[in-house]
Design a protein around this motif. Structure first.
Motif, PDB file in Angstrom:
ATOM      1  N   LEU A   1      -3.036  -2.515  -6.607  1.00  0.00           N
ATOM      2  CA  LEU A   1      -3.089  -2.814  -5.181  1.00  0.00           C
ATOM      3  C   LEU A   1      -1.810  -3.510  -4.720  1.00  0.00           C
ATOM      4  O   LEU A   1      -1.261  -3.192  -3.667  1.00  0.00           O
ATOM      5  CB  LEU A   1      -4.310  -3.676  -4.866  1.00  0.00           C
ATOM      6  N   GLY A   2      -1.290  -4.446  -5.520  1.00  0.00           N
ATOM      7  CA  GLY A   2      -0.044  -5.120  -5.187  1.00  0.00           C
ATOM      8  C   GLY A   2       1.131  -4.158  -5.134  1.00  0.00           C
ATOM      9  O   GLY A   2       1.990  -4.256  -4.254  1.00  0.00           O
ATOM     10  N   LEU A   3       1.173  -3.210  -6.057  1.00  0.00           N
ATOM     11  CA  LEU A   3       2.252  -2.223  -6.046  1.00  0.00           C
ATOM     12  C   LEU A   3       2.166  -1.304  -4.834  1.00  0.00           C
ATOM     13  O   LEU A   3       3.195  -0.945  -4.256  1.00  0.00           O
ATOM     14  CB  LEU A   3       2.221  -1.401  -7.340  1.00  0.00           C
ATOM     15  N   VAL A   4       0.965  -0.935  -4.451  1.00  0.00           N
ATOM     16  CA  VAL A   4       0.805  -0.087  -3.267  1.00  0.00           C
ATOM     17  C   VAL A   4       1.254  -0.832  -2.014  1.00  0.00           C
ATOM     18  O   VAL A   4       1.985  -0.290  -1.178  1.00  0.00           O
ATOM     19  CB  VAL A   4      -0.663   0.400  -3.132  1.00  0.00           C
ATOM     20  N   VAL A   5       0.857  -2.092  -1.876  1.00  0.00           N
ATOM     21  CA  VAL A   5       1.255  -2.890  -0.715  1.00  0.00           C
ATOM     22  C   VAL A   5       2.767  -3.070  -0.695  1.00  0.00           C
ATOM     23  O   VAL A   5       3.413  -2.925   0.350  1.00  0.00           O
ATOM     24  CB  VAL A   5       0.517  -4.243  -0.710  1.00  0.00           C
ATOM     25  N   ALA A   6       3.366  -3.372  -1.853  1.00  0.00           N
ATOM     26  CA  ALA A   6       4.821  -3.527  -1.914  1.00  0.00           C
ATOM     27  C   ALA A   6       5.528  -2.223  -1.550  1.00  0.00           C
ATOM     28  O   ALA A   6       6.553  -2.237  -0.861  1.00  0.00           O
ATOM     29  CB  ALA A   6       5.228  -3.986  -3.310  1.00  0.00           C
ATOM     30  N   ARG A  19      10.248  -0.965   5.849  1.00  0.00           N
ATOM     31  CA  ARG A  19      11.558  -1.592   6.046  1.00  0.00           C
ATOM     32  C   ARG A  19      12.692  -0.582   5.958  1.00  0.00           C
ATOM     33  O   ARG A  19      13.713  -0.750   6.604  1.00  0.00           O
ATOM     34  CB  ARG A  19      11.774  -2.701   5.032  1.00  0.00           C
ATOM     35  N   GLN A  20      12.530   0.463   5.177  1.00  0.00           N
ATOM     36  CA  GLN A  20      13.570   1.474   5.061  1.00  0.00           C
ATOM     37  C   GLN A  20      13.625   2.379   6.285  1.00  0.00           C
ATOM     38  O   GLN A  20      14.676   2.904   6.619  1.00  0.00           O
ATOM     39  CB  GLN A  20      13.359   2.334   3.807  1.00  0.00           C
ATOM     40  N   THR A  21      12.505   2.569   6.943  1.00  0.00           N
ATOM     41  CA  THR A  21      12.466   3.511   8.056  1.00  0.00           C
ATOM     42  C   THR A  21      12.594   2.863   9.418  1.00  0.00           C
ATOM     43  O   THR A  21      12.810   3.563  10.392  1.00  0.00           O
ATOM     44  CB  THR A  21      11.161   4.328   8.032  1.00  0.00           C
TER      45      THR A  21
END
Length: 100
Positions: free
Chosen positions: A46-51, A58-60
């Motif tokens: 879940l933390g990896l998905v949120v990150a 932020r990239q878009t």
């Protein structure tokens, strides 16, 4: 008395069917480790998905003007002018030098 005994027997039926050990909860079957580390692994996922979602946003995202701000030497030159380290003539001369 019989009215009370019948519901108790129905409720105790599953426990009486496997009166020894509960086969699905033994440590030797490998379920114990999964039950302990399973929630931890899901929290990591879940933390990896949120990150990943935050990184993607932020990239878009673009500033209000629709273009990204310039980087590098021109930005530094603009900052030096804004801080008052150089005057307008020196700014124009250096900008002309950088653009050529």
């Amino acid at each position: 008395m019989l009215r009370l005994a019948i519901p108790i027997l129905f409720a105790a039926g599953p426990a009486l069917a496997d009166a020894g050990e509960y086969g699905h909860m033994r440590w030797g079957d490998g379920y114990g480790v999964g039950m302990i580390f399973g929630p931890v692994i899901w929290l990591i996922v879940l933390g990896l998905v949120v990150a990943g979602v935050i990184w993607l946003v932020r990239q878009t995202e673009t500033p209000a003007g629709g273009h990204r701000p310039p980087t590098g030497a021109l930005t530094e030159l603009d900052l030096r002018l804004a801080r008052g380290e150089i005057d307008g003539d020196e700014y124009a001369a250096r900008k002309k030098l950088l653009n050529s």
